[in-house]
Design a protein around this motif. Structure first.
Motif, PDB file in Angstrom:
ATOM      1  N   LEU A 278     -19.572  -4.526  -4.845  1.00  0.00           N
ATOM      2  CA  LEU A 278     -18.163  -4.449  -5.220  1.00  0.00           C
ATOM      3  C   LEU A 278     -17.900  -3.926  -6.631  1.00  0.00           C
ATOM      4  O   LEU A 278     -16.847  -3.343  -6.874  1.00  0.00           O
ATOM      5  N   VAL A 279     -18.814  -4.174  -7.546  1.00  0.00           N
ATOM      6  CA  VAL A 279     -18.543  -3.896  -8.956  1.00  0.00           C
ATOM      7  C   VAL A 279     -19.306  -2.681  -9.462  1.00  0.00           C
ATOM      8  O   VAL A 279     -18.705  -1.784 -10.087  1.00  0.00           O
ATOM      9  N   LEU A 280     -20.583  -2.629  -9.224  1.00  0.00           N
ATOM     10  CA  LEU A 280     -21.406  -1.564  -9.799  1.00  0.00           C
ATOM     11  C   LEU A 280     -20.861  -0.163  -9.514  1.00  0.00           C
ATOM     12  O   LEU A 280     -20.834   0.670 -10.434  1.00  0.00           O
ATOM     13  N   PRO A 281     -20.388   0.129  -8.311  1.00  0.00           N
ATOM     14  CA  PRO A 281     -19.855   1.483  -8.068  1.00  0.00           C
ATOM     15  C   PRO A 281     -18.623   1.818  -8.914  1.00  0.00           C
ATOM     16  O   PRO A 281     -18.284   2.986  -9.067  1.00  0.00           O
ATOM     17  N   THR A 282     -17.958   0.813  -9.474  1.00  0.00           N
ATOM     18  CA  THR A 282     -16.751   1.047 -10.272  1.00  0.00           C
ATOM     19  C   THR A 282     -17.048   1.208 -11.761  1.00  0.00           C
ATOM     20  O   THR A 282     -16.141   1.514 -12.530  1.00  0.00           O
ATOM     21  N   LEU A 283     -18.293   0.994 -12.153  1.00  0.00           N
ATOM     22  CA  LEU A 283     -18.652   1.042 -13.569  1.00  0.00           C
ATOM     23  C   LEU A 283     -19.294   2.372 -13.933  1.00  0.00           C
ATOM     24  O   LEU A 283     -20.067   2.931 -13.153  1.00  0.00           O
ATOM     25  N   ALA A 284     -18.999   2.838 -15.127  1.00  0.00           N
ATOM     26  CA  ALA A 284     -19.720   3.991 -15.662  1.00  0.00           C
ATOM     27  C   ALA A 284     -21.134   3.535 -15.982  1.00  0.00           C
ATOM     28  O   ALA A 284     -21.371   2.349 -16.228  1.00  0.00           O
ATOM     29  N   ASP A 285     -22.070   4.441 -15.976  1.00  0.00           N
ATOM     30  CA  ASP A 285     -23.457   4.072 -16.289  1.00  0.00           C
ATOM     31  C   ASP A 285     -23.534   3.671 -17.753  1.00  0.00           C
ATOM     32  O   ASP A 285     -23.565   4.516 -18.633  1.00  0.00           O
ATOM     33  N   GLY A 286     -23.531   2.363 -17.973  1.00  0.00           N
ATOM     34  CA  GLY A 286     -23.527   1.850 -19.331  1.00  0.00           C
ATOM     35  C   GLY A 286     -24.867   1.309 -19.780  1.00  0.00           C
ATOM     36  O   GLY A 286     -24.947   0.609 -20.779  1.00  0.00           O
ATOM     37  N   GLY A 287     -25.920   1.604 -19.043  1.00  0.00           N
ATOM     38  CA  GLY A 287     -27.238   1.131 -19.433  1.00  0.00           C
ATOM     39  C   GLY A 287     -27.426  -0.363 -19.272  1.00  0.00           C
ATOM     40  O   GLY A 287     -28.226  -0.974 -19.978  1.00  0.00           O
ATOM     41  N   LEU A 288     -26.703  -0.975 -18.359  1.00  0.00           N
ATOM     42  CA  LEU A 288     -26.864  -2.403 -18.123  1.00  0.00           C
ATOM     43  C   LEU A 288     -28.196  -2.688 -17.447  1.00  0.00           C
ATOM     44  O   LEU A 288     -28.630  -1.944 -16.576  1.00  0.00           O
ATOM     45  N   VAL A 289     -28.804  -3.786 -17.835  1.00  0.00           N
ATOM     46  CA  VAL A 289     -30.013  -4.271 -17.177  1.00  0.00           C
ATOM     47  C   VAL A 289     -29.578  -5.416 -16.268  1.00  0.00           C
ATOM     48  O   VAL A 289     -28.967  -6.387 -16.728  1.00  0.00           O
ATOM     49  N   LEU A 290     -29.868  -5.276 -14.982  1.00  0.00           N
ATOM     50  CA  LEU A 290     -29.453  -6.261 -13.991  1.00  0.00           C
ATOM     51  C   LEU A 290     -30.682  -6.982 -13.459  1.00  0.00           C
ATOM     52  O   LEU A 290     -31.656  -6.336 -13.074  1.00  0.00           O
ATOM     53  N   GLN A 291     -30.617  -8.319 -13.426  1.00  0.00           N
ATOM     54  CA  GLN A 291     -31.776  -9.086 -12.979  1.00  0.00           C
ATOM     55  C   GLN A 291     -31.334 -10.331 -12.231  1.00  0.00           C
ATOM     56  O   GLN A 291     -30.551 -11.120 -12.733  1.00  0.00           O
ATOM     57  N   ARG A 292     -31.886 -10.514 -11.040  1.00  0.00           N
ATOM     58  CA  ARG A 292     -31.584 -11.709 -10.248  1.00  0.00           C
ATOM     59  C   ARG A 292     -32.546 -12.823 -10.617  1.00  0.00           C
ATOM     60  O   ARG A 292     -33.751 -12.618 -10.741  1.00  0.00           O
ATOM     61  N   LEU A 293     -32.005 -14.023 -10.735  1.00  0.00           N
ATOM     62  CA  LEU A 293     -32.778 -15.244 -10.952  1.00  0.00           C
ATOM     63  C   LEU A 293     -32.568 -16.145  -9.741  1.00  0.00           C
ATOM     64  O   LEU A 293     -31.592 -15.987  -9.004  1.00  0.00           O
ATOM     65  N   PRO A 294     -33.455 -17.101  -9.527  1.00  0.00           N
ATOM     66  CA  PRO A 294     -33.269 -17.994  -8.384  1.00  0.00           C
ATOM     67  C   PRO A 294     -32.008 -18.837  -8.548  1.00  0.00           C
ATOM     68  O   PRO A 294     -31.685 -19.280  -9.646  1.00  0.00           O
TER      69      PRO A 294
END
Length: 169
Positions: free
Chosen positions: A126-142
């Motif tokens: 829902l969100v990532l496709p709406t954002l400009a490539d801002g160099g965010l690091v995305l990480q899932r935790l348990p």
């Protein structure tokens, strides 16, 4: 059924990381507090990592997180969900929070940690496709949810300890 409404973000001006849940559960909505279910391991983990444990009043826990550069929010601003399980969220009802505006104001946030798979999946869809490539690091935790009891606390804590290097401590 009415839409459940999420909470505003908890964020300090110098926040460097964001922890995202999917949507507050019933106990949290009733208490008007993030991660209010007594068996949710979130505040216990935050206590072990940042001294923001469940023994402190809620406002002090939030202050401790903010002082270390940790911010909290949820992917969903609103949704229809009978009960508290992420699996029961009615997909067609989901309204995402405005992350473009949030990240434009909170420019120091470069790392987003997801509290479980549902938060990550919703964000990426829902969100990532709406954002400009801002160099965010995305990480899932348990997930810290009591519904995710298959992973022992010590294993969750070990994985969650990765966020320390991203905080302002």
């Amino acid at each position: 059924m009415s839409l459940a409404q999420g909470f505003p973000p908890v964020v300090a001006a110098d926040a460097r990381l964001l922890i995202l849940g999917s949507m507050p559960g019933q106990a949290s909505l009733l208490a008007n507090q993030y991660y209010a279910h007594e068996r949710n391991a979130f505040w216990r983990i935050m206590g072990d990592l940042f001294g923001a444990g469940p023994e402190l009043p809620y406002a002090q826990r939030l202050e401790k997180l903010q002082a270390t550069g940790v911010s909290l929010w949820d992917v969903m601003a609103a949704c229809e969900r009978p009960g508290s399980l992420d699996a029961d969220i009615v997909a067609a009802s989901v309204q995402a929070n405005d992350f473009a505006a949030f990240l434009a104001v909170n420019r120091c946030i470069r790392h987003i940690f997801f509290n479980g798979a549902a938060a990550e999946t919703a964000f990426r869809r829902l969100v990532l496709p709406t954002l400009a490539d801002g160099g965010l690091v995305l990480q899932r935790l348990p997930s810290t949810s009591p519904a995710h009891a298959a992973l022992a606390y010590d294993k969750k804590l070990a994985t969650w300890s990765q966020i320390i290097s991203q905080a302002n401590i």
